[in-house]
Design a protein around this motif. Structure first.
Motif, PDB file in Angstrom:
ATOM      1  N   PRO A  56       0.551  -0.748   0.458  1.00 16.53           N
ATOM      2  CA  PRO A  56       0.109  -0.222  -0.319  1.00 16.53           C
ATOM      3  C   PRO A  56       0.773   0.960   0.211  1.00 16.53           C
ATOM      4  O   PRO A  56       2.337   1.050  -0.308  1.00 16.53           O
ATOM      5  CB  PRO A  56      -1.323  -0.233   1.479  1.00 16.53           C
ATOM      6  CG  PRO A  56      -0.015  -1.089   2.334  1.00 16.53           C
ATOM      7  CD  PRO A  56       0.601  -2.570   1.451  1.00 16.53           C
ATOM      8  N   ASP A  57       0.314   2.542   0.011  1.00 18.73           N
ATOM      9  CA  ASP A  57       1.560   3.744   0.249  1.00 18.73           C
ATOM     10  C   ASP A  57       1.418   3.813   1.208  1.00 18.73           C
ATOM     11  O   ASP A  57       1.637   3.403   2.423  1.00 18.73           O
ATOM     12  CB  ASP A  57       0.291   5.011  -0.129  1.00 18.73           C
ATOM     13  CG  ASP A  57      -0.761   5.260  -1.593  1.00 18.73           C
ATOM     14  OD1 ASP A  57       0.189   4.518  -2.454  1.00 18.73           O
ATOM     15  OD2 ASP A  57      -1.334   5.652  -1.327  1.00 18.73           O
ATOM     16  N   LEU A  58       3.414   3.718   1.775  1.00 18.50           N
ATOM     17  CA  LEU A  58       4.062   4.017   2.693  1.00 18.50           C
ATOM     18  C   LEU A  58       4.455   4.605   2.483  1.00 18.50           C
ATOM     19  O   LEU A  58       4.980   5.550   1.378  1.00 18.50           O
ATOM     20  CB  LEU A  58       5.080   2.504   2.637  1.00 18.50           C
ATOM     21  CG  LEU A  58       4.374   0.979   2.391  1.00 18.50           C
ATOM     22  CD1 LEU A  58       4.939  -0.500   2.312  1.00 18.50           C
ATOM     23  CD2 LEU A  58       3.179   1.036   3.619  1.00 18.50           C
ATOM     24  N   ARG A  59       4.875   5.418   3.471  1.00 23.08           N
ATOM     25  CA  ARG A  59       5.508   6.914   3.864  1.00 23.08           C
ATOM     26  C   ARG A  59       7.384   6.376   4.201  1.00 23.08           C
ATOM     27  O   ARG A  59       8.524   7.530   3.876  1.00 23.08           O
ATOM     28  CB  ARG A  59       5.104   7.709   4.573  1.00 23.08           C
ATOM     29  CG  ARG A  59       4.138   8.200   4.498  1.00 23.08           C
ATOM     30  CD  ARG A  59       3.316   8.985   5.579  1.00 23.08           C
ATOM     31  NE  ARG A  59       3.158   8.756   6.614  1.00 23.08           N
ATOM     32  CZ  ARG A  59       3.318   8.606   8.007  1.00 23.08           C
ATOM     33  NH1 ARG A  59       2.737  10.029   7.829  1.00 23.08           N
ATOM     34  NH2 ARG A  59       2.400   7.955   8.887  1.00 23.08           N
ATOM     35  N   SER A  60       7.761   5.115   4.860  1.00 29.98           N
ATOM     36  CA  SER A  60       9.420   4.696   4.964  1.00 29.98           C
ATOM     37  C   SER A  60      10.653   5.031   3.793  1.00 29.98           C
ATOM     38  O   SER A  60       9.541   4.698   2.920  1.00 29.98           O
ATOM     39  CB  SER A  60       9.056   3.725   5.707  1.00 29.98           C
ATOM     40  OG  SER A  60      10.464   3.656   6.303  1.00 29.98           O
ATOM     41  N   LYS A  61      11.549   5.381   4.609  1.00 27.65           N
ATOM     42  CA  LYS A  61      12.775   5.166   3.212  1.00 27.65           C
ATOM     43  C   LYS A  61      12.461   3.735   3.542  1.00 27.65           C
ATOM     44  O   LYS A  61      13.477   3.346   2.183  1.00 27.65           O
ATOM     45  CB  LYS A  61      13.945   5.575   3.711  1.00 27.65           C
ATOM     46  CG  LYS A  61      14.499   5.225   5.487  1.00 27.65           C
ATOM     47  CD  LYS A  61      16.008   5.805   5.898  1.00 27.65           C
ATOM     48  CE  LYS A  61      16.303   4.915   6.878  1.00 27.65           C
ATOM     49  NZ  LYS A  61      17.108   6.000   7.719  1.00 27.65           N
ATOM     50  N   HIS A  62      12.808   2.675   3.545  1.00 30.05           N
ATOM     51  CA  HIS A  62      12.310   1.259   3.699  1.00 30.05           C
ATOM     52  C   HIS A  62      11.265   0.707   2.805  1.00 30.05           C
ATOM     53  O   HIS A  62      11.744  -0.694   3.097  1.00 30.05           O
ATOM     54  CB  HIS A  62      12.497   0.501   5.420  1.00 30.05           C
ATOM     55  CG  HIS A  62      13.611   1.077   6.004  1.00 30.05           C
ATOM     56  ND1 HIS A  62      15.001   0.379   5.571  1.00 30.05           N
ATOM     57  CD2 HIS A  62      14.017   1.769   7.331  1.00 30.05           C
ATOM     58  CE1 HIS A  62      16.160   1.203   5.995  1.00 30.05           C
ATOM     59  NE2 HIS A  62      14.698   1.530   7.350  1.00 30.05           N
TER      60      HIS A  62
END
Length: 259
Positions: free
Chosen positions: A246-252
């Motif tokens: 899904p839409d994720l914000r983390s750099k990982h």
């Protein structure tokens, strides 16, 4: 401010896998506490087992059955150890565990790292079975030439120490493992497990649960359920980590593995 809020920033400065191993080491040093008693209304009966409450500790935390007995003192109604494979294996190269702090999630690609079934068997054979329900999650070695045979070997080895067995064909981190959820392969696998877990005297052995991936298509789900019923699977565990994103914000967010 609770204890967790105080400790969390310090723990999050550590690599996730290192923090996990330090937690296991700390728990091993703790004295065992008596299991929590729960109201009768919280009991759950499933597959001939009476769970004191419906909240259990999932596998992956105590892979090698090092602290399962201590976890009952925290109120868990059951503990599932593993995944354990017939032979020890180191798992995938590190780093392989990533905190997605902004998304309150984790991506891992551990790869069934464990010390092997024999190591867990030794520890579990010493347990007091009146203290709580312990499930054993079994899998196949990454380099095995006979993965279906690995599950049968796991069932035969662990049946005598497990209150239930979980057949884990849901991990995305062992190449080709999820293909065992295909109807024909799954039928052969479950047939082997059911035969292997039976005791020499003809006793049926512990109930078998089947752990599935959450990424199955509807038609695949129908086939899996049909095969599970035909082979006497007592319960389905839904589900493991997902390979969808899904839409994720983390750099990982782009790391390979299960979310």
């Amino acid at each position: 401010m609770g204890l967790y809020s105080l400790v969390r920033p310090a723990v999050f400065t550590l690599d996730g896998e290192r923090a996990h191993r330090l937690t296991i080491a700390g728990l091993k040093a703790m004295p065992r506490r008596a299991p929590h008693s729960a109201p009768t209304a919280m009991q759950v009966e499933l597959a001939g087992l009476r769970f004191p409450n419906p909240v259990g500790l999932a596998p992956g935390f105590d892979k090698d059955a090092e602290v399962f007995d201590r976890m009952f003192g925290f109120g868990f109604g059951h503990v599932e150890i593993g995944t354990v494979t017939p032979l020890p294996q180191p798992g995938n190269p590190k780093p392989r565990l990533f905190r997605l702090t902004e998304d309150r999630g984790v991506i891992n690609r551990m790869g069934f790292n464990n010390a092997g079934q024999q190591a867990a068997l030794v520890r579990l054979s010493r347990r007091d079975r009146t203290k709580g329900i312990v499930g054993v999650n079994i899998g196949a070695n990454k380099d095995s030439d006979d993965r279906i045979g690995d599950y049968a070997r796991g069932a035969a080895a662990m049946a005598k120490v497990a209150d239930y067995l979980t057949v884990n064909v849901s991990s995305p981190n062992t190449p080709g493992l999820r293909a065992l959820q295909d109807e024909g392969a799954l039928a052969a696998l479950l047939e082997g497990v059911m035969d292997a877990k039976r005791e020499p005297g003809g006793e049926r052995g512990p109930p078998v649960f089947l752990k599935l991936a959450p990424d199955l298509e509807p038609a695949d789900i129908d086939a899996v359920v049909r095969v599970a019923i035909m082979h006497g699977v007592a319960a389905l565990i839904i589900g493991n980590t997902t390979i969808s994103r899904p839409d994720l914000r983390s750099k990982h967010a782009g790391e390979a593995g299960g979310l």
